[in-house]
Design a protein around this motif. Structure first.
Motif, PDB file in Angstrom:
ATOM      1  N   ALA A   6       0.959  -1.114   0.061  1.00 36.13           N
ATOM      2  CA  ALA A   6       0.062  -0.048   0.205  1.00 36.13           C
ATOM      3  C   ALA A   6       0.951   1.312   0.049  1.00 36.13           C
ATOM      4  CB  ALA A   6      -0.856  -0.030   1.286  1.00 36.13           C
ATOM      5  N   TYR A   7       0.317   2.414  -0.559  1.00 40.79           N
ATOM      6  CA  TYR A   7       1.082   3.604  -0.478  1.00 40.79           C
ATOM      7  C   TYR A   7      -0.155   4.710  -0.395  1.00 40.79           C
ATOM      8  CZ  TYR A   7       4.168   7.511  -1.430  1.00 40.79           C
ATOM      9  OH  TYR A   7       4.783   8.880  -1.427  1.00 40.79           O
ATOM     10  N   GLY A   8       0.362   5.653   0.534  1.00 40.99           N
ATOM     11  CA  GLY A   8      -0.919   6.839   0.406  1.00 40.99           C
ATOM     12  C   GLY A   8       0.085   7.907   0.497  1.00 40.99           C
ATOM     13  N   ALA A   9      -0.540   9.020   0.218  1.00 42.30           N
ATOM     14  CA  ALA A   9       0.271  10.319   0.133  1.00 42.30           C
ATOM     15  C   ALA A   9      -0.802  11.467  -0.253  1.00 42.30           C
ATOM     16  CB  ALA A   9       1.343  10.429  -0.985  1.00 42.30           C
ATOM     17  N   PRO A  10      -0.289  12.791   0.170  1.00 41.01           N
ATOM     18  CA  PRO A  10      -1.286  13.829  -0.240  1.00 41.01           C
ATOM     19  C   PRO A  10      -1.298  14.412  -1.655  1.00 41.01           C
ATOM     20  CG  PRO A  10       0.779  14.501   0.912  1.00 41.01           C
ATOM     21  CD  PRO A  10       1.028  13.151   0.791  1.00 41.01           C
ATOM     22  N   LEU A  11      -2.365  14.743  -1.987  1.00 42.35           N
ATOM     23  CA  LEU A  11      -2.436  15.027  -3.595  1.00 42.35           C
ATOM     24  C   LEU A  11      -2.277  16.712  -3.440  1.00 42.35           C
ATOM     25  CD1 LEU A  11      -5.278  12.684  -4.752  1.00 42.35           C
ATOM     26  CD2 LEU A  11      -2.771  12.464  -4.719  1.00 42.35           C
ATOM     27  N   THR A  12      -3.166  17.112  -2.737  1.00 38.86           N
ATOM     28  CA  THR A  12      -3.048  18.772  -2.271  1.00 38.86           C
ATOM     29  C   THR A  12      -3.046  18.813  -1.003  1.00 38.86           C
ATOM     30  OG1 THR A  12      -5.576  18.907  -2.213  1.00 38.86           O
ATOM     31  CG2 THR A  12      -4.591  18.802  -4.257  1.00 38.86           C
ATOM     32  N   ASP A  13      -3.294  20.034  -0.431  1.00 37.24           N
ATOM     33  CA  ASP A  13      -3.580  20.320   0.978  1.00 37.24           C
ATOM     34  C   ASP A  13      -4.844  19.918   1.590  1.00 37.24           C
ATOM     35  OD1 ASP A  13      -4.834  22.267  -0.241  1.00 37.24           O
ATOM     36  OD2 ASP A  13      -4.109  23.835   0.854  1.00 37.24           O
ATOM     37  N   ARG A  14      -5.883  19.649   0.726  1.00 34.33           N
ATOM     38  CA  ARG A  14      -6.915  19.035   1.139  1.00 34.33           C
ATOM     39  C   ARG A  14      -7.165  17.655   0.766  1.00 34.33           C
ATOM     40  NH1 ARG A  14     -10.123  22.816   4.172  1.00 34.33           N
ATOM     41  NH2 ARG A  14      -9.714  24.891   3.601  1.00 34.33           N
ATOM     42  N   TRP A  15      -6.646  17.118  -0.331  1.00 34.11           N
ATOM     43  CA  TRP A  15      -6.750  15.809  -0.781  1.00 34.11           C
ATOM     44  C   TRP A  15      -5.786  14.923  -0.491  1.00 34.11           C
ATOM     45  CZ3 TRP A  15     -11.260  13.668  -2.916  1.00 34.11           C
ATOM     46  CH2 TRP A  15     -12.368  14.334  -3.345  1.00 34.11           C
ATOM     47  N   SER A  16      -6.019  13.659  -0.202  1.00 32.90           N
ATOM     48  CA  SER A  16      -5.005  12.726  -0.246  1.00 32.90           C
ATOM     49  C   SER A  16      -5.486  11.398  -0.579  1.00 32.90           C
ATOM     50  CB  SER A  16      -4.513  12.620   1.365  1.00 32.90           C
ATOM     51  OG  SER A  16      -5.659  12.253   2.276  1.00 32.90           O
ATOM     52  N   ALA A  17      -4.676  10.252  -0.973  1.00 32.55           N
ATOM     53  CA  ALA A  17      -4.971   9.121  -1.583  1.00 32.55           C
ATOM     54  C   ALA A  17      -4.378   8.075  -1.125  1.00 32.55           C
ATOM     55  CB  ALA A  17      -5.071   8.881  -3.011  1.00 32.55           C
ATOM     56  N   ARG A  18      -5.091   6.780  -1.006  1.00 36.95           N
ATOM     57  CA  ARG A  18      -4.372   5.424  -0.635  1.00 36.95           C
ATOM     58  C   ARG A  18      -4.544   4.517  -1.475  1.00 36.95           C
ATOM     59  NH1 ARG A  18      -1.043   4.264   3.910  1.00 36.95           N
ATOM     60  NH2 ARG A  18      -0.835   2.054   4.474  1.00 36.95           N
ATOM     61  N   ALA A  19      -3.558   3.769  -2.084  1.00 32.25           N
ATOM     62  CA  ALA A  19      -3.953   2.494  -2.962  1.00 32.25           C
ATOM     63  C   ALA A  19      -3.272   1.429  -2.178  1.00 32.25           C
ATOM     64  CB  ALA A  19      -3.273   2.769  -4.487  1.00 32.25           C
ATOM     65  N   SER A  20      -4.100   0.215  -2.236  1.00 32.43           N
ATOM     66  CA  SER A  20      -3.440  -0.738  -1.421  1.00 32.43           C
ATOM     67  C   SER A  20      -3.783  -2.338  -2.371  1.00 32.43           C
ATOM     68  CB  SER A  20      -3.820  -0.849  -0.025  1.00 32.43           C
ATOM     69  OG  SER A  20      -5.307  -0.893  -0.131  1.00 32.43           O
ATOM     70  N   ALA A  21      -3.098  -3.240  -2.224  1.00 31.60           N
ATOM     71  CA  ALA A  21      -3.302  -4.307  -3.498  1.00 31.60           C
ATOM     72  C   ALA A  21      -2.761  -5.599  -2.538  1.00 31.60           C
ATOM     73  CB  ALA A  21      -2.479  -4.205  -4.939  1.00 31.60           C
ATOM     74  N   LEU A  22      -3.186  -6.727  -3.339  1.00 26.45           N
ATOM     75  CA  LEU A  22      -2.896  -7.951  -2.464  1.00 26.45           C
ATOM     76  C   LEU A  22      -3.011  -9.143  -3.812  1.00 26.45           C
ATOM     77  CD1 LEU A  22      -3.847 -10.074   0.519  1.00 26.45           C
ATOM     78  CD2 LEU A  22      -4.744 -10.692  -1.367  1.00 26.45           C
ATOM     79  N   TYR A  23      -2.068  -9.836  -3.828  1.00 25.61           N
ATOM     80  CA  TYR A  23      -2.007 -10.897  -4.790  1.00 25.61           C
ATOM     81  C   TYR A  23      -1.605 -12.068  -4.001  1.00 25.61           C
ATOM     82  CZ  TYR A  23      -0.693 -13.975  -8.641  1.00 25.61           C
ATOM     83  OH  TYR A  23      -0.768 -15.300  -9.471  1.00 25.61           O
ATOM     84  N   GLN A  24      -2.206 -13.417  -3.892  1.00 31.90           N
ATOM     85  CA  GLN A  24      -1.865 -14.527  -3.603  1.00 31.90           C
ATOM     86  C   GLN A  24      -2.220 -15.734  -4.295  1.00 31.90           C
ATOM     87  OE1 GLN A  24      -4.628 -14.533  -0.159  1.00 31.90           O
ATOM     88  NE2 GLN A  24      -3.327 -13.725   1.126  1.00 31.90           N
ATOM     89  N   ARG A  25      -0.948 -16.709  -4.410  1.00 32.49           N
ATOM     90  CA  ARG A  25      -1.191 -17.792  -5.414  1.00 32.49           C
ATOM     91  C   ARG A  25      -0.696 -19.094  -4.538  1.00 32.49           C
ATOM     92  NH1 ARG A  25       3.194 -17.286  -9.282  1.00 32.49           N
ATOM     93  NH2 ARG A  25       4.348 -18.459  -7.961  1.00 32.49           N
ATOM     94  N   ARG A  26      -1.248 -20.212  -4.767  1.00 32.91           N
ATOM     95  CA  ARG A  26      -0.493 -21.541  -4.359  1.00 32.91           C
ATOM     96  C   ARG A  26      -0.736 -22.539  -5.553  1.00 32.91           C
ATOM     97  NH1 ARG A  26      -2.350 -23.736   1.243  1.00 32.91           N
ATOM     98  NH2 ARG A  26      -4.291 -24.424   0.249  1.00 32.91           N
ATOM     99  N   GLU A  27       0.052 -23.432  -5.599  1.00 30.88           N
ATOM    100  CA  GLU A  27      -0.219 -24.535  -6.570  1.00 30.88           C
ATOM    101  C   GLU A  27      -1.048 -25.555  -6.112  1.00 30.88           C
ATOM    102  OE1 GLU A  27       3.702 -25.458  -7.966  1.00 30.88           O
ATOM    103  OE2 GLU A  27       4.033 -23.562  -9.048  1.00 30.88           O
TER     104      GLU A  27
END
Length: 757
Positions: free
Chosen positions: A202-223
């Motif tokens: 995941a990573y989050g950061a400010p976009l402006t002094d009013r707006w901020s955002a955060r994106a997160s992801a997951l990937y899992q695999r098993r044979e």
């Protein structure tokens, strides 16, 4: 097997009350620092306060008059090592059990023994799952992966005032990590046995002094780690490939805040793997020579699931009050197909097995169309002094279509049965809750909620199984309303010790189901509303200068007209019923303590004694091969059924214990640590009736993590293992055909690297 003792013989409530009184009297003494000499400085190693939103406000967990456990931080990371799905929380919280006959796709939650073993995609559960303030009603929505979370809160007991219908057992509440004006994130990668690969970040950061955002992801695999010894459609089983993502945008203005959330999940892999005749007749042991790495299945097996949704959480600060608006949208699409008989061939053919396969069974359930819309408006007071309150309106609208298919395995898997269910569910509610400081030490809380629930349902057989004709449609309509409420009091003995008592009423709206393909006379079944009344008393305390924290409570509940599902039997039917009454009582304990500055230990324990109280309630037992312990019903209109009065609820362990211990020592510029966790649950019945074979053994699973972190914890590398003793247990069964069961997860191990930035 001996007949179970009555509910009130196992652990009388008077003994539980005696225990809590004794603990309460001891608490003021325990709360004193072990270092009375003022010349000795206090230890710097103390527990941080745990903030929760169990009452829809941010509060210290010690001040909330509800039995609640919060799980966050390193615990979630450790429990999820090895690519575990949401079921990894089972047994890691007092009174919580989670199981599934669908694998990763359809978790079923039980709190204090109350749950629902129904495998239909239209099933309701008495445990509600709330993700980022949006209720996840469909069972397929409840398995959204656990990643990038602030915490998980498990609220035990009826939560009908603030969280509404379908919460008579409790609520499991998830809160995602939110965007902020401070840039931060993490990346975590692990590899392990059976081709396991996991990524989370995941990573989050400010976009402006009013707006901020955060994106997160997951990937899992098993044979695939289970080989298929039969030359069929699948060479192997138990592999999966799963991904999920969430993006959030936060706007922080003057007197206004808006949090916007989009999320998506995709999973494909093996459906629940059923194994024929793995239980030794006359016992609940695995058959001699059992090998969990090999099966012989001739049917098709797969599980495909895709969900996505979004929400908007808006907040206006209007000085004296705050207005909240929560809008949610969820959608799911799935198809899950499996070899239900768990073997190959049939007894009337030259070759079949393993063991007795009376006839082949292969089926699938799909959700081709689903959408859920929710809207809540809530107003809360802003520090009105001795009295604070909140009130709101709630609206729910769900539209679903469910397909059930049957296949002829011996004819190459061609479809030979198709039934369909459709349902439109609309509900609305109005609620209010408040708390009043009667004195500086005693606070009274209470609330009430009115709910109206309507369901328009229809089912039909489009293609009859085994050449049977089409049938239907069979329409059903329900319209129910109910008033749920709660009343509690909190008494602060001192700054460190709180006593509380709570009484609460919750309800579950009517349920409808139609597993028509195998019914002799096709007909939907309906379960009326259930109502639960719960009493609870407990103590919460900070001990030893906040080096330790304890929560302990006793409870008793009574459920009128509990919705239960009679599944299986000779025809593999699923029939909704109402039990006249069910009862439960027990206790729960949460303890967290620094035993030394380097050793942090947590311990949780619960006792749940449940009983069905309905002398006339009868269900069909297994289709053959099992030893039924219940008496036959004398009702001539229900031949072949057995009475279940006095039985415990299914999937309701009496005992749950959980233990974690973390020991860390400085090494160089970092820390070397060892973390172990153990979860125990006692035996459970798989079905409403009791039988020797379909009662599980107790289950104990342990985990181990050994690692090194440095740069103030920004980087970490660790070796991990889950189910390190490689314990194998039957955790569920299919009872219509033979002694077919399915198993817990095997041992997994690997190495993991984490970077925080």
């Amino acid at each position: 097997m001996p007949t179970p003792e009555p509910c009130n013989a196992a652990l009388p409530l008077s003994r539980l009350l005696t225990a809590v009184v004794a603990l309460a009297l001891a608490s003021p003494v325990l709360a004193q620092s072990p270092q009375d000499d003022p010349a000795q400085p206090p230890s710097a190693t103390t527990l941080d306060a745990v903030e929760v939103t169990a009452q829809r406000r941010v509060e210290n967990i010690q001040d909330v008059p509800v039995s609640i456990t919060a799980v966050s931080g390193e615990k979630l990371d450790v429990f999820g090592s090895g690519g575990g799905d949401i079921r990894f929380l089972s047994g890691r919280v007092p009174s919580l059990n989670i199981e599934s006959s669908y694998g990763r796709a359809f978790p079923r939650f039980y709190i204090r023994g109350l749950g629902n073993t129904d495998f239909d995609l239209n099933a309701s559960q008495p445990v509600s799952l709330v993700y980022d303030e949006v209720v996840q009603e469909s069972p397929l929505l409840k398995g959204f992966p656990v990643f990038d979370l602030e915490r998980v809160e498990v609220l035990r007991g009826p939560q009908g005032t603030l969280f509404g219908r379908n919460t008579p057992a409790g609520v499991v509440k998830f809160e995602s990590a939110k965007p902020s004006q401070e840039a931060n994130g993490y990346a975590q990668v692990s590899v392990g046995n059976d081709g396991m690969f996991n990524f989370e970040g995941a990573y989050g950061a400010p976009l402006t002094d009013r707006w901020s955002a955060r994106a997160s992801a997951l990937y899992q695999r098993r044979e695939d780690w289970v080989d298929n010894a039969f030359d069929g459609p699948n060479d192997g089983f138990e592999g999966y490939d799963e991904s999920a993502a969430r993006v959030q945008f936060l706007y922080e203005g003057d007197g206004f805040e808006g949090l916007f959330n989009l999320h998506k999940r995709h999973m494909n892999g093996t459906a629940r793997l059923f194994r024929a005749n793995i239980i030794a007749p006359g016992s609940n042991n695995l058959v001699p020579g059992f090998d969990r790495d090999v099966v012989t299945n001739d049917g098709v097996n797969f599980s495909d699931l895709e969900t996505w949704g979004g929400s908007a959480r808006l907040r206006w600060d209007l000085d004296r009050v705050t207005l909240h608006s929560i809008t949610g949208y969820e959608s799911a699409e799935s198809l899950n197909r499996g070899d239900i008989d768990g073997g190959y061939g049939a007894a009337f053919l030259p070759d079949s097995g393993p063991g007795f396969i009376p006839f082949p069974s292969e089926s699938a359930d799909g959700l081709p169309d689903h959408r859920q819309i929710t809207q809540e408006f809530r107003v809360e007071s802003n520090e009105w002094g001795r009295f604070d309150w909140q009130a709101g309106l709630f609206w729910f609208d769900e539209d679903i279509t469910i397909d059930s298919f049957n296949y002829d395995t011996l004819a190459g898997g061609v479809r030979n049965g198709w039934a369909q269910q459709t349902q439109r569910n609309k509900a609305w509610a109005v609620f209010a809750s408040g708390d009043f400081d009667l004195t500086e030490r005693f606070k009274l809380r209470g609330g009430v909620r009115y709910t109206d629930d309507e369901k328009d349902f229809s089912a039909r057989i489009i293609e009859g199984a085994f050449g049977a004709p089409p049938a239907g449609p069979f329409p059903v309509r329900t319209d129910a309303s109910d008033v749920s409420w709660d009343l509690s009091g909190v008494f602060a003995m001192n700054d460190d010790v709180n006593f509380y008592g709570r009484v609460a009423k919750g309800f579950r709206a009517p349920s409808i189901q139609a597993r028509l393909l195998f019914q002799a006379v096709p007909q939907p079944s309906v379960a009326d509303s259930e109502e639960a009344l719960s009493f609870e008393a407990g103590v919460k305390a900070d001990l030893w200068d906040r080096r330790a924290r304890i929560g302990f409570n006793v409870f008793r509940y009574d459920v009128d007209d509990q919705q239960i599902i009679a599944v299986g039997g000779a025809r593999n039917e699923a029939i909704l019923l109402n039990a006249d009454k069910t009862r439960g009582q027990g206790f729960e304990l949460d303890l967290e303590a620094y035993l030394t500055d380097s050793l942090l230990v947590t311990f949780g324990s619960s006792y749940n004694d449940t009983e069905i109280d309905d002398p006339d309630l009868a269900v069909a037992p297994c289709g053959g091969g099992c030893t039924v312990l219940d008496p036959a019903s004398p009702d001539p209109d229900r031949p072949g059924t057995v009475l279940i009065d006095g039985n415990p609820l299914p999937q309701a362990p009496e005992w749950v214990h959980t233990l974690t211990a973390r020991y860390g020592v400085p090494v160089g510029e970092g820390e070397f640590f060892v973390y172990t966790d153990w979860a125990y649950r006692s035996a459970v019945n798989f079905f409403l009736y009791e039988s020797v074979e379909f009662r599980s053994k107790s289950l104990l699973e342990g985990g181990l993590r050994v690692g090194y972190n440095w740069n103030y914890g920004d980087y970490e590398v660790a070796l991990f293992g889950r189910n390190i003793t490689d314990t194998t247990r039957v955790v569920g069964a299919i009872d219509f055909n033979n002694l077919t069961g399915f198993l817990n997860e095997p041992r997994t191990y690997g190495v993991e690297f984490t970077a925080r930035f």
